[in-house]
Design an enzyme around this catalytic site. Structure first.
Site, PDB file in Angstrom:
ATOM      1  N   ARG A 182      -5.541 -42.094  23.585  1.00  0.00           N
ATOM      2  CA  ARG A 182      -5.934 -43.227  22.734  1.00  0.00           C
ATOM      3  C   ARG A 182      -4.677 -43.771  22.049  1.00  0.00           C
ATOM      4  O   ARG A 182      -4.069 -43.096  21.216  1.00  0.00           O
ATOM      5  CB  ARG A 182      -6.960 -42.777  21.694  1.00  0.00           C
ATOM      6  CG  ARG A 182      -7.561 -43.900  20.861  1.00  0.00           C
ATOM      7  CD  ARG A 182      -8.601 -43.336  19.896  1.00  0.00           C
ATOM      8  NE  ARG A 182      -9.343 -44.352  19.181  1.00  0.00           N
ATOM      9  CZ  ARG A 182      -8.958 -44.913  18.029  1.00  0.00           C
ATOM     10  NH1 ARG A 182      -7.819 -44.531  17.453  1.00  0.00           N
ATOM     11  NH2 ARG A 182      -9.713 -45.832  17.437  1.00  0.00           N
ATOM     12  N   LYS A 188      -0.050 -41.869  14.254  1.00  0.00           N
ATOM     13  CA  LYS A 188      -0.656 -41.060  13.199  1.00  0.00           C
ATOM     14  C   LYS A 188       0.393 -40.634  12.165  1.00  0.00           C
ATOM     15  O   LYS A 188       1.596 -40.635  12.412  1.00  0.00           O
ATOM     16  CB  LYS A 188      -1.318 -39.822  13.815  1.00  0.00           C
ATOM     17  CG  LYS A 188      -2.574 -40.126  14.654  1.00  0.00           C
ATOM     18  CD  LYS A 188      -3.744 -40.505  13.776  1.00  0.00           C
ATOM     19  CE  LYS A 188      -5.017 -40.814  14.550  1.00  0.00           C
ATOM     20  NZ  LYS A 188      -5.678 -39.620  15.072  1.00  0.00           N
TER      21      LYS A 188
END
Length: 293
Positions: free
Chosen positions: A263, A229
């Site tokens: 994830r 991210k």
């Protein structure tokens, strides 16, 4: 160390999980030409199926299949095109493996077709913008991931503001959890996701990660979608291809605070992270023992 809620045994799809002992690894397969991470590497059907089956072979418990990027800066995808992207992958992966399959979508028709094709999880990144997704989960028994997200699907939300990001995310998830319950979804079907980076800047997401245990305290298995991210890139000064180590650290931090699903794009790194955390915690036996014996 965080005192975790007691989850018991959960059956998701064709696999059984003891979330009291170990987190699960969710691998990511994006059948899109403009994914922020793989930039189209798994857009072809065969490539997407091969990637999902390879992730399962590498130890992933779960594969998350998506046909629409979250970013509103990408080209819109019609419902029909999303179905054409996602459903054939689900069908072939389900036929080739017992790995859990989730469909990353905000559309009821896509989720319905994917469940019929062999998926067992609806990964709704919109925070139940459409309550019909909860109704679908209730009627089918599918697992439902409820994610914190302020914007409507594929819409901009510039410069998000929070007075207390963790408290506000927790309150949002608690309210959506009650909505899902009211629509007939059982707690045993629900996973919560605080939405790292979704309508949050880097400081918001670092705070959310630091206090991840406060989300875990809501009492249901919690997902940490930290992989590659922007908050990792901005915190470390790393571009997209250089964020694996940061992703592992963020995942480890969340696991220590109670994350039960991780994830991640790099399946092998994620599997080793989850397994070593469990071995250190004493809830997983070593694969073998030779040293000093």
């Amino acid at each position: 160390m965080t005192t975790l809620p007691h989850y018991g045994i959960r059956t998701i799809g064709r696999r059984t999980f003891d979330f009291d002992r170990q987190a699960a690894v969710m691998s990511v397969v994006n059948r899109t030409p403009d994914s922020f991470w793989d930039r189209g590497r798994t857009y072809r059907l065969d490539a997407a199926v091969d990637a999902a089956l390879a992730a399962a072979a590498d130890g992933a418990d779960w594969v998350d299949i998506g046909g629409v990027p979250f970013s509103p800066d990408t080209t819109p995808v019609s419902e029909a095109d999303e179905i054409d992207r996602v459903v054939p992958v689900v069908e072939r992966v389900s036929a080739g493996s017992d790995v859990v399959i989730s469909v990353d979508t905000t559309r009821v028709a896509v989720a319905e077709r994917a469940l019929a094709a062999g998926a067992s999880v609806i990964n709704d990144t919109s925070g139940l913008a459409d309550p019909a997704l909860a109704e679908l989960a209730a009627s089918t028994g599918a697992t439902l991931i409820i994610t914190h997200c302020l914007a409507a699907p594929h819409a901009q939300h510039p410069r998000p503001h929070y007075d207390n990001v963790v408290a506000e995310v927790a309150a949002f998830l608690a309210a959506r959890l009650e909505r899902a319950r009211d629509l007939g979804v059982r707690d045993e079907q629900i996973v919560l996701d605080p939405g790292h980076d979704l309508n949050k800047n880097t400081r918001h997401t670092l705070e959310l990660t630091r206090r991840f245990g406060e989300i875990v305290a809501l009492g249901l298995p919690t997902l940490a979608a930290v992989s590659n991210k922007d908050f990792i890139g901005e915190a470390l000064g790393r571009e997209r291809d250089e964020r694996t180590y940061g992703s592992v650290v963020a995942a480890t931090w969340c696991i220590q605070q109670g994350a039960r699903v991780i994830r991640m794009h790099d399946t092998r790194a994620a599997v080793d992270t989850v397994r070593l955390c469990a071995a250190i915690a004493g809830t997983r036996e070593p694969a073998y023992e030779r040293h000093n014996l």
